[in-house]
Design a protein around this motif. Structure first.
Motif, PDB file in Angstrom:
ATOM      1  N   GLN A   1     -12.984  -1.779  10.341  1.00  0.00           N
ATOM      2  CA  GLN A   1     -13.439  -3.278  10.078  1.00  0.00           C
ATOM      3  C   GLN A   1     -13.646  -3.543   8.989  1.00  0.00           C
ATOM      4  O   GLN A   1     -14.613  -3.232   8.207  1.00  0.00           O
ATOM      5  N   ASN A   2     -12.680  -4.437   7.941  1.00  0.00           N
ATOM      6  CA  ASN A   2     -13.032  -5.079   6.984  1.00  0.00           C
ATOM      7  C   ASN A   2     -12.641  -6.497   7.164  1.00  0.00           C
ATOM      8  O   ASN A   2     -11.414  -6.853   7.123  1.00  0.00           O
ATOM      9  N   PHE A   3     -13.442  -7.448   7.013  1.00  0.00           N
ATOM     10  CA  PHE A   3     -13.110  -9.021   7.436  1.00  0.00           C
ATOM     11  C   PHE A   3     -12.632  -9.602   6.219  1.00  0.00           C
ATOM     12  O   PHE A   3     -13.476  -9.517   4.871  1.00  0.00           O
ATOM     13  N   LEU A   4     -11.547 -10.348   6.314  1.00  0.00           N
ATOM     14  CA  LEU A   4     -10.966 -11.083   5.303  1.00  0.00           C
ATOM     15  C   LEU A   4     -11.832 -12.296   5.051  1.00  0.00           C
ATOM     16  O   LEU A   4     -12.152 -12.983   5.895  1.00  0.00           O
ATOM     17  N   VAL A   5     -12.142 -12.455   3.808  1.00  0.00           N
ATOM     18  CA  VAL A   5     -13.005 -13.593   3.287  1.00  0.00           C
ATOM     19  C   VAL A   5     -12.640 -14.369   2.016  1.00  0.00           C
ATOM     20  O   VAL A   5     -13.380 -15.044   1.381  1.00  0.00           O
TER      21      VAL A   5
ATOM     22  N   ASN B   1     -11.324  -9.157  -1.613  1.00  0.00           N
ATOM     23  CA  ASN B   1     -10.965 -10.083  -0.603  1.00  0.00           C
ATOM     24  C   ASN B   1     -11.473  -9.956   0.729  1.00  0.00           C
ATOM     25  O   ASN B   1     -11.188 -10.693   1.694  1.00  0.00           O
ATOM     26  N   PHE B   2     -12.333  -8.931   0.884  1.00  0.00           N
ATOM     27  CA  PHE B   2     -12.812  -8.539   2.474  1.00  0.00           C
ATOM     28  C   PHE B   2     -14.108  -8.214   2.060  1.00  0.00           C
ATOM     29  O   PHE B   2     -14.896  -7.972   1.172  1.00  0.00           O
TER      30      PHE B   2
ATOM     31  N   PRO C   1     -16.652  -5.760   4.370  1.00  0.00           N
ATOM     32  CA  PRO C   1     -17.130  -5.136   3.078  1.00  0.00           C
ATOM     33  C   PRO C   1     -15.657  -4.765   2.442  1.00  0.00           C
ATOM     34  O   PRO C   1     -14.519  -4.730   3.005  1.00  0.00           O
ATOM     35  N   PRO C   2     -15.821  -4.685   0.964  1.00  0.00           N
ATOM     36  CA  PRO C   2     -14.579  -4.292   0.278  1.00  0.00           C
ATOM     37  C   PRO C   2     -14.152  -2.952   0.861  1.00  0.00           C
ATOM     38  O   PRO C   2     -15.003  -1.827   0.798  1.00  0.00           O
ATOM     39  N   PRO C   3     -12.673  -2.827   1.041  1.00  0.00           N
ATOM     40  CA  PRO C   3     -12.317  -1.193   1.428  1.00  0.00           C
ATOM     41  C   PRO C   3     -12.148  -0.550   0.078  1.00  0.00           C
ATOM     42  O   PRO C   3     -12.333  -1.166  -0.988  1.00  0.00           O
ATOM     43  N   ARG C   4     -11.956   0.780   0.211  1.00  0.00           N
ATOM     44  CA  ARG C   4     -11.817   1.608  -0.916  1.00  0.00           C
ATOM     45  C   ARG C   4     -10.426   1.628  -1.479  1.00  0.00           C
ATOM     46  O   ARG C   4      -9.938   2.467  -2.199  1.00  0.00           O
ATOM     47  N   VAL C   5      -9.372   0.797  -0.798  1.00  0.00           N
ATOM     48  CA  VAL C   5      -8.111   0.908  -1.152  1.00  0.00           C
ATOM     49  C   VAL C   5      -7.559  -0.702  -1.265  1.00  0.00           C
ATOM     50  O   VAL C   5      -8.200  -1.524  -1.071  1.00  0.00           O
ATOM     51  N   ASP C   6      -6.318  -0.465  -2.085  1.00  0.00           N
ATOM     52  CA  ASP C   6      -5.758  -1.961  -2.216  1.00  0.00           C
ATOM     53  C   ASP C   6      -4.881  -2.222  -0.896  1.00  0.00           C
ATOM     54  O   ASP C   6      -4.420  -1.245  -0.272  1.00  0.00           O
ATOM     55  N   SER C   7      -4.727  -3.380  -0.824  1.00  0.00           N
ATOM     56  CA  SER C   7      -3.825  -3.787   0.652  1.00  0.00           C
ATOM     57  C   SER C   7      -2.843  -4.638   0.065  1.00  0.00           C
ATOM     58  O   SER C   7      -2.538  -5.073  -1.306  1.00  0.00           O
ATOM     59  N   ALA C   8      -1.868  -4.902   1.119  1.00  0.00           N
ATOM     60  CA  ALA C   8      -0.894  -5.954   0.986  1.00  0.00           C
ATOM     61  C   ALA C   8      -0.399  -6.531   2.137  1.00  0.00           C
ATOM     62  O   ALA C   8      -0.623  -5.683   3.300  1.00  0.00           O
TER      63      ALA C   8
ATOM     64  N   ASP D   1      10.166 -11.099  16.828  1.00  0.00           N
ATOM     65  CA  ASP D   1      11.097 -11.282  15.865  1.00  0.00           C
ATOM     66  C   ASP D   1      10.871 -10.808  14.432  1.00  0.00           C
ATOM     67  O   ASP D   1      11.618 -10.649  13.914  1.00  0.00           O
ATOM     68  N   SER D   2       9.597 -11.071  14.418  1.00  0.00           N
ATOM     69  CA  SER D   2       8.930 -10.828  12.999  1.00  0.00           C
ATOM     70  C   SER D   2       7.577 -10.067  13.258  1.00  0.00           C
ATOM     71  O   SER D   2       7.079 -10.350  14.242  1.00  0.00           O
ATOM     72  N   ALA D   3       7.080  -9.405  12.158  1.00  0.00           N
ATOM     73  CA  ALA D   3       5.802  -9.040  11.806  1.00  0.00           C
ATOM     74  C   ALA D   3       5.248  -9.343  10.645  1.00  0.00           C
ATOM     75  O   ALA D   3       5.955  -8.919   9.755  1.00  0.00           O
ATOM     76  N   THR D   4       4.098 -10.086  10.431  1.00  0.00           N
ATOM     77  CA  THR D   4       3.459 -10.350   9.141  1.00  0.00           C
ATOM     78  C   THR D   4       2.242  -9.790   9.179  1.00  0.00           C
ATOM     79  O   THR D   4       1.250 -10.248   9.941  1.00  0.00           O
ATOM     80  N   ILE D   5       1.861  -8.574   8.445  1.00  0.00           N
ATOM     81  CA  ILE D   5       0.680  -7.835   8.665  1.00  0.00           C
ATOM     82  C   ILE D   5       0.131  -7.476   7.476  1.00  0.00           C
ATOM     83  O   ILE D   5       0.925  -7.251   6.350  1.00  0.00           O
ATOM     84  N   MET D   6      -1.064  -7.253   7.468  1.00  0.00           N
ATOM     85  CA  MET D   6      -2.255  -6.691   6.221  1.00  0.00           C
ATOM     86  C   MET D   6      -2.140  -5.321   6.526  1.00  0.00           C
ATOM     87  O   MET D   6      -2.563  -4.976   7.618  1.00  0.00           O
ATOM     88  N   VAL D   7      -1.819  -4.623   5.630  1.00  0.00           N
ATOM     89  CA  VAL D   7      -1.842  -3.174   5.859  1.00  0.00           C
ATOM     90  C   VAL D   7      -2.109  -2.616   4.368  1.00  0.00           C
ATOM     91  O   VAL D   7      -2.262  -3.178   3.312  1.00  0.00           O
TER      92      VAL D   7
END
Length: 379
Positions: free
Chosen positions: A40-44, A252-253, A255-262, A206-212
């Motif tokens: 759980q890392n909430f987008l802020v 942007n999260f 708490p901040p995760p220890r990894v970069d996201s896309a 038909d599509s997936a737009t996901i934060m990973v």
């Protein structure tokens, strides 16, 4: 793609929860914290929300499927633009939070309280039936519901009055239509598995737009011959192709995760064989099996890697797993040892040099291997 600016105006926010202070306040009001074990890392950051909505091209006619809504930050943005949202959440502490934060949009929202990898089509159908009707949410609300709901309404009205965003009105006569888009800030531990599983088993998407996690996005979009190209890339590519992406940093999260996201968008596609004909579900399933076999030992030739993969396996059935969609192929193959003995014939039928490595094979070549596997084992 829809321009991001078309969703913005003034200083309005898509979601009143898209700040660290608002997120912290909601969590404290319900006496809960973030759970590392659930990723759980909430987008802020509201600007990231705007980019997600734009990349997904969410419109007022869309039904959206969301996995891991958390406290509802992205969900609110989706509900403001879409006809309805079905969310899937496994954390037992969060449904009560969503009752509060999503109260103004309760007639357009339904929640499936289940692990995302255990969800079936029937679960989603039942949730869609619930949208537009009496969901029972007011009866389930916590003691903080009225206060939080009033706050959410006031914040939302302020945002809308300042922003001028195109907002979808409530759909009182919403016709049952399964979600066509997956839009989610996915729990990173299961993100790759969820995306492939949903494209395989939910053909209405038909599509997936996901934060990973950035590394997962790299695997999803990897080109043949690169270090990130592997069995997962091949298997996902049998169902979908990447069409857009942007980076999201840890700041942007909360708490901040220890990894970069896309955030990456994938559009469903039907893969074509070398002759231009669409690949059948049976060939697609067989190609996925051959991809797993070819990458068992990445540094070895496909002949050696496939031999290792099949030699110790018993009977194999394509499309017969617990999550297989209705109408999936369900083809029974010989046991692994018998397939291992016929590998030379399979490579010959596919006209593929067995001395090559898996990372050099294109998707069409894996489809050729899948078709050859079915042909040789059926003889």
């Amino acid at each position: 793609m829809v321009a991001i600016d078309s969703y913005a105006g003034g200083d309005g926010r898509l979601s009143p929860l898209s700040t660290p202070s608002a997120t912290r306040a909601v969590l404290e009001a319900h006496g809960i914290g973030t759970k590392y074990t659930l990723g759980q890392n909430f987008l802020v950051n509201d600007d990231v929300l705007k980019k997600i909505i734009a990349l997904a091209e969410v419109s007022e006619d869309d039904r959206i499927l969301e996995v891991g809504p958390g406290i509802g930050t992205l969900t609110i943005a989706l509900l403001k633009h879409a006809a309805g949202v079905v969310a899937i959440e496994r954390d037992p502490d969060l449904p009560a939070v969503l009752v509060d934060t999503l109260h103004p949009w309760r007639e357009k929202f339904a929640l499936i309280e289940k692990d995302a990898l255990d969800v079936t089509r029937d679960d989603i159908v039942a949730a869609m039936v619930e949208i537009g009707g009496d969901t029972g949410y007011p009866d389930r609300a916590s003691s903080a519901a009225n206060e939080t709901a009033q706050w959410a309404v006031s914040q939302s009205e302020d945002c809308l009055s300042e922003s001028g965003y195109p907002v979808a009105p409530p759909q009182e006569d919403l016709q049952l239509s399964l979600p066509s888009k997956l839009v989610a800030n996915l729990p990173y531990a299961v993100a790759a598995t969820v995306v492939l599983d949903y494209f395989e088993n939910f053909p209405f998407l038909d599509s997936a737009t996901i934060m990973v996690q950035k590394e997962v996005a790299d695997r999803m979009a990897a080109a043949v011959g690169t270090k990130n190209y592997g069995a997962y890339t091949v298997k996902l590519g049998l169902y979908a192709e990447p069409v857009g992406r942007f980076a999201v940093g840890p700041g942007n999260f909360f708490p901040p995760p220890r990894v970069d996201s896309a955030v990456i968008r994938l559009n469903r596609r039907v893969p074509l064989r070398a002759d231009g004909a669409p690949a059948s579900p049976e060939v697609i399933a067989a190609a996925a099996l051959m991809a797993d076999a070819a990458f068992t030992n990445r540094r070895k030739t496909i002949a050696n890697s496939c031999k290792t993969y099949f030699s110790g396996r018993g009977p194999i059935s394509l499309g017969a797993g617990p999550s297989a969609q209705e109408g999936a192929p369900g083809i029974a193959l010989p046991d692994g040892a018998a397939i291992a003995e016929r590998l030379a014939a399979i490579f010959d039928a596919a006209t593929i040099d067995p001395r090559r490595r898996g990372e050099t094979l294109t998707q069409q070549e894996f489809l050729a291997l899948g078709a050859a596997l079915l042909k040789v084992t059926a003889a």
